[in-house]
Write a protein that holds these residues in place. Structure first.
Motif, mmCIF file in Angstrom:
data_model
loop_
_atom_site.group_PDB
_atom_site.id
_atom_site.type_symbol
_atom_site.label_atom_id
_atom_site.label_comp_id
_atom_site.label_asym_id
_atom_site.label_seq_id
_atom_site.Cartn_x
_atom_site.Cartn_y
_atom_site.Cartn_z
ATOM 1 N N GLU A 199 0.845 -1.200 0.000
ATOM 2 C CA GLU A 199 0.000 0.000 0.000
ATOM 3 C C GLU A 199 0.878 1.247 0.000
ATOM 4 O O GLU A 199 1.908 1.282 0.676
ATOM 5 C CB GLU A 199 -0.878 0.041 1.267
ATOM 6 N N ILE A 200 0.447 2.284 -0.732
ATOM 7 C CA ILE A 200 1.204 3.537 -0.736
ATOM 8 C C ILE A 200 0.788 4.346 0.491
ATOM 9 O O ILE A 200 -0.377 4.711 0.639
ATOM 10 C CB ILE A 200 0.933 4.347 -2.017
ATOM 11 N N ARG A 201 1.746 4.570 1.391
ATOM 12 C CA ARG A 201 1.447 5.376 2.579
ATOM 13 C C ARG A 201 1.961 6.795 2.343
ATOM 14 O O ARG A 201 3.120 6.989 1.977
ATOM 15 C CB ARG A 201 2.123 4.794 3.823
ATOM 16 N N ILE A 202 1.084 7.785 2.541
ATOM 17 C CA ILE A 202 1.473 9.189 2.357
ATOM 18 C C ILE A 202 2.083 9.716 3.654
ATOM 19 O O ILE A 202 1.578 9.459 4.754
ATOM 20 C CB ILE A 202 0.247 10.042 1.955
ATOM 21 N N ILE A 203 3.195 10.435 3.503
ATOM 22 C CA ILE A 203 3.908 11.009 4.656
ATOM 23 C C ILE A 203 4.028 12.510 4.406
ATOM 24 O O ILE A 203 4.431 12.916 3.310
ATOM 25 C CB ILE A 203 5.326 10.391 4.767
ATOM 26 N N TYR A 204 3.670 13.324 5.384
ATOM 27 C CA TYR A 204 3.836 14.771 5.230
ATOM 28 C C TYR A 204 5.095 15.203 5.965
ATOM 29 O O TYR A 204 5.336 14.773 7.097
ATOM 30 C CB TYR A 204 2.617 15.507 5.792
ATOM 31 N N ARG A 205 5.886 16.039 5.323
ATOM 32 C CA ARG A 205 7.105 16.512 5.989
ATOM 33 C C ARG A 205 7.213 18.022 5.842
ATOM 34 O O ARG A 205 6.785 18.596 4.837
ATOM 35 C CB ARG A 205 8.342 15.851 5.387
ATOM 36 N N SER A 206 7.809 18.654 6.878
ATOM 37 C CA SER A 206 7.890 20.116 6.826
ATOM 38 C C SER A 206 9.094 20.582 6.018
ATOM 39 O O SER A 206 10.061 19.846 5.812
ATOM 40 C CB SER A 206 7.869 20.727 8.226
ATOM 41 N N ILE A 207 8.995 21.819 5.564
ATOM 42 C CA ILE A 207 9.949 22.386 4.609
ATOM 43 C C ILE A 207 11.364 22.464 5.203
ATOM 44 O O ILE A 207 11.540 22.878 6.347
ATOM 45 C CB ILE A 207 9.477 23.794 4.180
ATOM 46 N N VAL A 208 12.341 22.056 4.407
ATOM 47 C CA VAL A 208 13.754 22.141 4.798
ATOM 48 C C VAL A 208 14.360 23.352 4.085
ATOM 49 O O VAL A 208 14.335 23.436 2.857
ATOM 50 C CB VAL A 208 14.530 20.864 4.395
ATOM 51 N N GLU A 209 14.886 24.276 4.860
ATOM 52 C CA GLU A 209 15.453 25.501 4.288
ATOM 53 C C GLU A 209 16.941 25.321 3.981
ATOM 54 O O GLU A 209 17.604 24.452 4.555
ATOM 55 C CB GLU A 209 15.308 26.669 5.278
ATOM 56 N N GLU A 210 17.471 26.181 3.125
ATOM 57 C CA GLU A 210 18.899 26.159 2.835
ATOM 58 C C GLU A 210 19.678 26.584 4.085
ATOM 59 O O GLU A 210 19.163 27.278 4.945
ATOM 60 C CB GLU A 210 19.243 27.063 1.648
ATOM 61 N N GLY A 211 20.923 26.127 4.158
ATOM 62 C CA GLY A 211 21.734 26.423 5.344
ATOM 63 C C GLY A 211 21.680 25.269 6.330
ATOM 64 O O GLY A 211 22.519 25.143 7.207
ATOM 65 N N ASN A 212 20.678 24.392 6.178
ATOM 66 C CA ASN A 212 20.568 23.225 7.055
ATOM 67 C C ASN A 212 21.119 21.986 6.342
ATOM 68 O O ASN A 212 21.123 21.920 5.126
ATOM 69 C CB ASN A 212 19.105 22.955 7.409
ATOM 70 N N ILE A 213 21.574 21.056 7.155
ATOM 71 C CA ILE A 213 21.961 19.743 6.621
ATOM 72 C C ILE A 213 20.835 18.793 6.985
ATOM 73 O O ILE A 213 20.435 18.733 8.146
ATOM 74 C CB ILE A 213 23.275 19.253 7.279
#
Lengths: 104, 557
Positions: free
Chosen positions: B540-554
């Protein structure tokens, strides 16, 4: 767009089927190159540039309004001589020098 | 037919010898003494997106501009749904990679002082007709690189959550390859051919994106349980009608504006992002002001000739069209149309969910170029940059112990392939099922005929029908290895289609008209400023929501 291999000119060297990104060209039983699935060609002209005897011509299919013009290309060191031959026999040649960039 | 089994061991395996894969191989050889194997479905001399050449380097930091400017541009174009860390690490490397390719022999236009001539803030002018043979030659000259042409990868070999290698088969020889590697780079390109094309019959394939990029890398990742991102951000190209040749050279080269049939410049009405330019053209047509054109009538004779030359370096069909019709761009405006949707991470943000190092969620498996997500507008130089990042990061696995591959598993794959090859009674052909898939995606998942729109109901129908097709595809037969490639290409596309449908359904807003235009949710909303990711779990395809990763971060998994 697709290609036609002119059997009378083809020398069966195999360079075209080596470079085709779609593996669409093979050696026929007559020892000449043949395109297996002409409708799968995307007109990248890799084979035209490899062919040492200009036996491969590109054309636009009638379904996209092709008018029967044939495009060939001949490499002369850093020069590519592109030639369009129209059904009435009229020819236009455009030469592109790979040492010069596009203007655009 | 009985397949011979060939076992190969390497240190760093690269799947796909296009722009990203070849550049990664060159980088790896500079950084390590270990061995590299490239497997390539065609032949690296002209395979991938660069077969016919490219006309410009579209991702470059012009003098006075910064890497951050490029990040800002790509972020605005995608309305925020990008990975800042990926864009910045790519942008910082763009100019260096271009310099490297120039050293290998690429012609770049220079001014009297010896500086590159730029086209706007992000482009430089090149003669790129031979860019792929130039790179391929450099790769073939590296003694530690082995290239296996005409070998088609179809399934990752995984041990726990660690990559162990890949299964592949010969395109023109009866061999099942079992390739073991300590680190693997997936660089197989995006997915063309999911949707019904502009011209579904003789001229279905056209020279802008390789029709031979069938989503193999995406499908292998999905099936192996890798996390994938942003498949809902489809890419639809605005192109010269019929030939589907790129329009940027005309638009930027001679400053041609988009006009409707009334001669009105319409582009400013809708906005200037990639999706807005396309959407504007769709709306002008729907409201009776089409067809639409690039206004080229009135350009000088010199400009006309220069355009004809420029297209010979990337899409010769357009020059042929101009010459055979006698209607060159100074004589007749160039009609434009949208293509069918593609999934291609070099233009939009679809692909593997990767760390800043371009490692996927499967340990030791990296992604670069069109298969890598989160980093749109990468184009050729961005693919090089990602190849470099991934190759350097792969080094941490190169001294690991090799993972043993289970003999029973190998036998299972052999039987699977021989099943297709020895079956003679299939009720269907690959071409029939491919047509059917493209028709389903067109009608129910927002193709050209639906003006790129879809709804929850239509997507549900699309999914049901694609699943039915998948069952039929399992019963296909293949008379030879080339036909086996076609069977697998179809299966890969069907796998990608299901993920695209799931992602389109999950983003309950319309952030990018045409690219993802959901009629049940016609506006955008701040609550959807997040990534939509997915992972296959128990089928089954499970949807995952993730928050935005900004530049400057690893970002690490």
């Amino acid at each position: 767009m697709s290609i036609e291999i002119i059997k009378d000119k083809c020398i069966g060297c195999g360079r075209c089927f080596k470079v085709c990104p779609g593996t669409l060209i093979s050696l026929g039983s007559d020892g000449k190159a043949e395109i297996k699935r002409p409708e799968r060609c995307w007109g990248c002209t890799s084979c035209l540039k490899e062919c040492p005897v200009q036996a491969i011509e590109m054309f636009l299919g009638e379904d996209i309004g092709g008018l029967g013009g044939r495009l060939t290309v001949c490499r002369e060191q850093h020069l590519l001589h592109w030639k369009v031959r129209l059904p009435d026999g009229k020819e236009t040649t455009i030469t592109v020098d790979s040492r010069n960039s596009n203007k655009y | 037919m009985n397949l011979e089994i060939k076992r190969i061991e390497t240190d760093f395996l690269i799947i796909g010898g296009g722009a990203a894969g070849c550049y990664a191989a060159l980088t790896f050889c500079r950084e390590s003494d270990e061995n590299v194997l490239i497997i390539e479905k065609a032949d690296i001399v002209r395979s991938g997106c660069l077969a016919a050449g490219v006309n410009a380097i579209n991702a470059y930091i012009a003098p006075g501009r910064t890497a951050q400017d490029y990040v800002d541009y790509a972020k605005a174009d995608a309305d925020g749904i990008v990975r800042g860390d990926l864009l910045l690490t790519m942008s910082e490397r763009l100019n260096k990679t271009v310099k490297e390719i120039e050293k290998l022999g690429l012609t770049i236009l220079k001014d009297k002082k010896g500086d590159y001539v730029t086209r706007g803030n992000r482009n430089i002018k090149i003669n790129g007709e031979n860019i792929k043979p130039i790179i391929a030659r450099a790769v073939l000259e590296e003694p530690r690189v082995t290239v296996l042409n005409r070998v088609n990868a179809f399934e990752y070999i995984i041990d726990g959550n660690r990559i162990a290698g890949v299964y592949a088969f010969g395109v023109d020889h009866n061999v099942l390859y079992v390739i073991s590697a300590k680190a693997v780079l997936c660089a197989t390109g995006g997915a063309a051919g999911l949707y019904k094309p502009n011209h579904p019959s003789f001229s279905a394939h056209k020279m802008w994106y390789p029709p031979f990029n069938t989503g193999a890398g995406y499908a292998m990742g999905i099936l192996a349980g890798a996390e994938m991102t942003t498949f809902e951000m489809r890419f639809i190209a605005l192109r010269c009608k019929d030939t589907i040749a790129p329009t940027g050279t005309i638009a930027q080269g001679v400053g041609a504006k988009q006009i409707n049939a009334l001669g009105e410049v319409y582009e400013h009405k809708y906005g200037l992002t990639t999706s807005q330019r396309l959407h504007g053209t769709v709306v002008e047509n729907l409201e009776g002001r089409g067809p639409c054109y690039l206004k080229t009538v009135g350009i000088s004779k010199q400009q006309d000739e220069d355009l004809q030359k420029a297209y010979l370096n990337m899409a010769p069909s357009q020059t042929l069209r101009w010459i055979e019709s006698g209607k060159t761009p100074s004589v007749e405006n160039v009609e434009i149309e949208g293509t069918e949707p593609y999934i291609v991470g070099g233009h939009t943000a679809s692909g593997y969910w990767v760390s800043t190092d371009r490692e996927t969620t499967i340990k030791g498996l990296f992604a670069a170029g069109d298969v890598a997500g989160g980093c749109p507008q990468k184009y050729v130089s961005g693919a090089f940059a990602e190849g470099e990042i991934a190759a350097k990061a792969s080094l941490k696995y190169i001294y690991d112990r090799r993972i043993e591959i289970d003999e029973g598993d190998i036998d299972k794959r052999k039987k699977q392939l021989e099943g297709f090859l020895n079956r003679t009674d299939s009720a269907y052909t690959v071409d029939q099922l491919e047509c059917s898939m493209q028709d389903i995606m067109d009608k129910y998942a927002g193709g050209i005929s639906m003006h790129y729109r879809y709804s929850d109901k239509s997507l549900k129908t699309a999914n049901e029908k694609i699943i039915e097709l998948e069952e039929k595809a399992k019963t296909l037969s293949a008379r030879d290895m080339q036909e086996l490639v076609y069977v697998f290409e179809l299966l890969e596309r069907l796998t990608v289609c299901k993920s695209v449908i799931a992602h389109l359904a999950a983003r309950k807003e319309t952030r990018w008209n045409s690219f993802a235009e959901h009629t049940d949710y016609p506006t955008k909303s701040n609550e959807w400023v997040k990534y939509i990711n997915s992972r296959l779990e128990n089928g089954e395809i499970r949807i995952i929501y993730r928050s935005i990763v900004e530049e400057g971060n690893i970002y690490e998994h």
